[in-house]
Scaffold this active site. Structure first.
Site, mmCIF file in Angstrom:
data_model
loop_
_atom_site.group_PDB
_atom_site.id
_atom_site.type_symbol
_atom_site.label_atom_id
_atom_site.label_comp_id
_atom_site.label_asym_id
_atom_site.label_seq_id
_atom_site.Cartn_x
_atom_site.Cartn_y
_atom_site.Cartn_z
ATOM 1 N N ARG A 162 0.684 -1.248 -0.042
ATOM 2 C CA ARG A 162 0.006 -0.095 -0.024
ATOM 3 C C ARG A 162 0.887 1.154 -0.233
ATOM 4 N NH1 ARG A 162 -2.224 -3.598 -1.123
ATOM 5 N NH2 ARG A 162 -3.755 -4.807 0.218
ATOM 6 N N SER A 237 -10.468 -1.744 4.356
ATOM 7 C CA SER A 237 -9.515 -1.911 5.641
ATOM 8 C C SER A 237 -9.077 -0.416 5.825
ATOM 9 C CB SER A 237 -8.532 -2.577 5.116
ATOM 10 O OG SER A 237 -8.950 -3.843 5.018
ATOM 11 N N GLU A 307 -4.684 2.938 6.737
ATOM 12 C CA GLU A 307 -4.331 2.676 5.061
ATOM 13 C C GLU A 307 -5.120 3.678 4.225
ATOM 14 O OE1 GLU A 307 -5.002 -1.454 3.779
ATOM 15 O OE2 GLU A 307 -5.979 -0.479 1.925
HETATM 16 C C1 LIG Z 1 -15.799 -2.209 0.588
HETATM 17 C C2 LIG Z 1 -14.220 -2.004 0.036
HETATM 18 C C3 LIG Z 1 -13.361 -3.042 -0.133
HETATM 19 C C4 LIG Z 1 -11.844 -2.638 -0.339
HETATM 20 N N1 LIG Z 1 -11.172 -3.409 -0.470
HETATM 21 C C5 LIG Z 1 -9.763 -3.158 -0.578
HETATM 22 C C6 LIG Z 1 -8.874 -4.337 -1.042
HETATM 23 O O1 LIG Z 1 -9.075 -5.707 -1.118
HETATM 24 N N2 LIG Z 1 -7.565 -3.977 -1.435
HETATM 25 C C7 LIG Z 1 -6.898 -2.657 -1.478
HETATM 26 O O2 LIG Z 1 -6.100 -2.556 -1.515
HETATM 27 N N3 LIG Z 1 -8.209 -1.579 -1.140
HETATM 28 C C8 LIG Z 1 -9.168 -1.901 -0.941
HETATM 29 N N4 LIG Z 1 -10.253 -0.925 -0.773
HETATM 30 C C9 LIG Z 1 -9.786 0.565 -0.600
HETATM 31 C C10 LIG Z 1 -9.850 1.354 -2.170
HETATM 32 O O3 LIG Z 1 -10.876 0.635 -2.716
HETATM 33 C C11 LIG Z 1 -8.506 1.149 -2.767
HETATM 34 O O4 LIG Z 1 -7.456 1.613 -2.100
HETATM 35 C C12 LIG Z 1 -8.819 1.915 -4.345
HETATM 36 O O5 LIG Z 1 -7.396 1.399 -5.071
HETATM 37 C C13 LIG Z 1 -8.885 3.172 -4.155
HETATM 38 O O6 LIG Z 1 -9.151 3.813 -5.429
HETATM 39 P P1 LIG Z 1 -9.875 5.205 -5.484
HETATM 40 O O7 LIG Z 1 -10.210 5.581 -7.018
HETATM 41 O O8 LIG Z 1 -11.105 5.140 -4.850
HETATM 42 O O9 LIG Z 1 -8.810 6.205 -4.797
HETATM 43 P P2 LIG Z 1 -9.364 7.356 -3.894
HETATM 44 O O10 LIG Z 1 -9.802 6.951 -2.785
HETATM 45 O O11 LIG Z 1 -10.237 8.403 -4.698
HETATM 46 O O12 LIG Z 1 -7.678 8.063 -3.716
HETATM 47 C C14 LIG Z 1 -6.892 7.209 -2.748
HETATM 48 C C15 LIG Z 1 -5.584 7.830 -2.926
HETATM 49 O O13 LIG Z 1 -5.203 7.782 -4.149
HETATM 50 C C16 LIG Z 1 -4.940 9.091 -4.954
HETATM 51 N N5 LIG Z 1 -5.338 9.351 -6.070
HETATM 52 C C17 LIG Z 1 -6.370 8.688 -6.713
HETATM 53 N N6 LIG Z 1 -6.441 8.774 -8.105
HETATM 54 C C18 LIG Z 1 -4.984 9.344 -8.336
HETATM 55 C C19 LIG Z 1 -4.394 9.487 -9.540
HETATM 56 N N7 LIG Z 1 -4.852 9.218 -10.742
HETATM 57 N N8 LIG Z 1 -2.871 9.732 -9.485
HETATM 58 C C20 LIG Z 1 -2.461 9.821 -8.519
HETATM 59 N N9 LIG Z 1 -3.019 9.708 -7.126
HETATM 60 C C21 LIG Z 1 -4.294 9.309 -7.339
HETATM 61 C C22 LIG Z 1 -5.680 9.997 -4.049
HETATM 62 O O14 LIG Z 1 -5.357 11.465 -3.960
HETATM 63 C C23 LIG Z 1 -5.832 9.294 -2.643
HETATM 64 O O15 LIG Z 1 -4.231 10.059 -1.998
HETATM 65 C C24 LIG Z 1 -11.603 -1.171 -0.445
HETATM 66 C C25 LIG Z 1 -12.312 -0.177 -0.329
HETATM 67 C C26 LIG Z 1 -13.923 -0.539 0.026
HETATM 68 C C27 LIG Z 1 -14.722 0.814 0.096
#
Ligand SMILES: Cc1cc2nc3c(=O)[nH]c(=O)nc-3n(C[C@H](O)[C@H](O)[C@H](O)COP(=O)(O)OP(=O)(O)OC[C@H]3O[C@@H](n4cnc5c(N)ncnc54)[C@H](O)[C@@H]3O)c2cc1C
Length: 329
Positions: A162, A237, A307
């Site tokens: 992560r 998480s 995280e």
């Molecule tokens: C029900 C549920 C289950 C989940 N399961 C997992 C899992 O199994 N494994 C896991 O790793 N995560 C999990 N997550 C967390 C999350 O889905 C991941 O971390 C996901 O990759 C975040 O993507 P996002 O587009 O929503 O990012 P956001 O939440 O919008 O952003 C997260 C971070 O990434 C940065 N960011 C976003 N887009 C960009 C970009 N284009 N360039 C640079 N930085 C950027 C943002 O500034 C922020 O710091 C889960 C979440 C939920 C709600």
């Protein structure tokens, strides 16, 4: 500019916790060139936050005093390019998983259960069930504040659990704020001249059996439905797993399942999830994160590292009192 600029945009609409404050302004770019022109037009010291599906993010109740770039459903192309799959940053990760299975690749299935964008998966090195995003990345495209595009290979980054950080001239520049943005100790994103964000990636997956991959996606999703509180707003998480252990086990061992602060609650179904019971504030959620962290440190001797990313300003004096945690000392 061809995109749309929104002032005082409520970020609760854009994060999966459905809580928190507003961004001073939010921009939805029309396309890559429009994004480049917009970034270039911003003052050099303007705080910028890229947001995908907000599934790992909380904006404090006082809001984010800067510009949010809303990427979901913008830059939404996924296609085959020879042996590689090209996916833009706004593509939902489950869409890439299904696309890869449809084209008889194996190894992208884990992305089906991660409800974010490719940009977010790259920034977080998202992963589960033994797989991580960057294991399959062949190259990425990035954009910086000046609107310049770059292609980079994975060896340009320090990549971990992560955690993703760009190395520049041998130095570690955390353009992606993995370690700094922790609950309570980071107030705003880093504004560094080297800041850059992901706009697309080329993935290399192994050839496999598409039907087997579709079956695996189904099985992984069922596993999630059985073990995660998917009916309530959450951000997955909350804490990283410490080496050789599970954050959920430690939290459960402290008897914290079901613990509430205001309208935020440690999920009864999965101890490493915090759910919004309906009207939680960001302060409720952040306060509960701090309380869980402190209780696990005191009772289990392990400092859990969040995280989830927490940005923006607090509202002074906000947040509910957590009676049970005061009782426990
Ligand atoms: C029900 C549920 C289950 C989940 N399961 C997992 C899992 O199994 N494994 C896991 O790793 N995560 C999990 N997550 C967390 C999350 O889905 C991941 O971390 C996901 O990759 C975040 O993507 P996002 O587009 O929503 O990012 P956001 O939440 O919008 O952003 C997260 C971070 O990434 C940065 N960011 C976003 N887009 C960009 C970009 N284009 N360039 C640079 N930085 C950027 C943002 O500034 C922020 O710091 C889960 C979440 C939920 C709600």
């Amino acid at each position: 500019m061809k995109g749309s600029l929104r002032l005082n945009e409520p970020m609760a609409k854009h994060v999966s916790w459905r809580a928190g404050g507003a961004a001073r302004q939010a921009y939805v770019p029309a396309d890559l060139m429009d994004l480049a022109a917009f970034l270039k037009s911003l003052p050099a010291d303007e705080p910028v936050l890229f947001v995908g599906l907000g599934s790992n993010l909380l904006v404090r109740d006082g809001g984010f005093k800067g510009t949010v770039i809303l990427m979901h459903a913008v830059l939404n192309t996924v296609r085959l390019e020879g042996e590689r799959i090209y996916a833009e940053a706004g593509v939902a990760s489950p869409k890439l998983a299904r696309f890869a299975a449809k084209h008889d690749f194996a190894g992208a299935e884990f992305l089906a259960g991660i409800p974010g964008t490719i940009g977010g998966a790259l920034a977080m090195n998202a992963g589960c069930y033994g797989a991580e995003t960057w294991e399959s990345v062949d190259a990425v495209q990035t954009i910086n504040r000046r609107g310049e595009l770059q292609q980079r290979k994975p060896d340009a980054y320090e990549i971990g659990y992560r955690h993703v950080a760009l190395r520049v001239n041998g130095e570690r520049l955390t353009v992606i704020e993995a370690d700094q943005v922790r609950a309570g100790n980071h107030r705003s994103p880093i504004t560094d001249h080297a800041e850059e964000w992901f706009t697309a990636a080329w993935f290399k997956f192994k050839h496999g059996d598409g039907q087997a991959a579709q079956q695996r996606i189904k099985a992984l999703l069922q596993k999630r439905i059985a073990s995660q509180p998917l009916q309530q707003p959450n951000a997955g998480s909350v804490f990283r797993n410490p080496p050789q252990d599970h954050a959920a086990r430690l939290i459960e061992a402290c008897g914290l399942k079901g613990r509430r602060l205001g309208n935020a609650q440690v999920s009864e179904k999965h101890a490493n999830f915090i759910v919004n019971l309906g009207a939680a504030t960001a302060a409720d959620i952040e306060g509960l994160i701090g309380m869980v962290q402190e209780t696990v440190r005191r009772e289990q001797g392990v400092l859990l590292v969040p995280e989830v990313r927490i940005v923006g300003d607090s509202v002074s004096g906000s947040g509910a009192k957590c009676e049970p945690c005061h009782t426990n000392g």
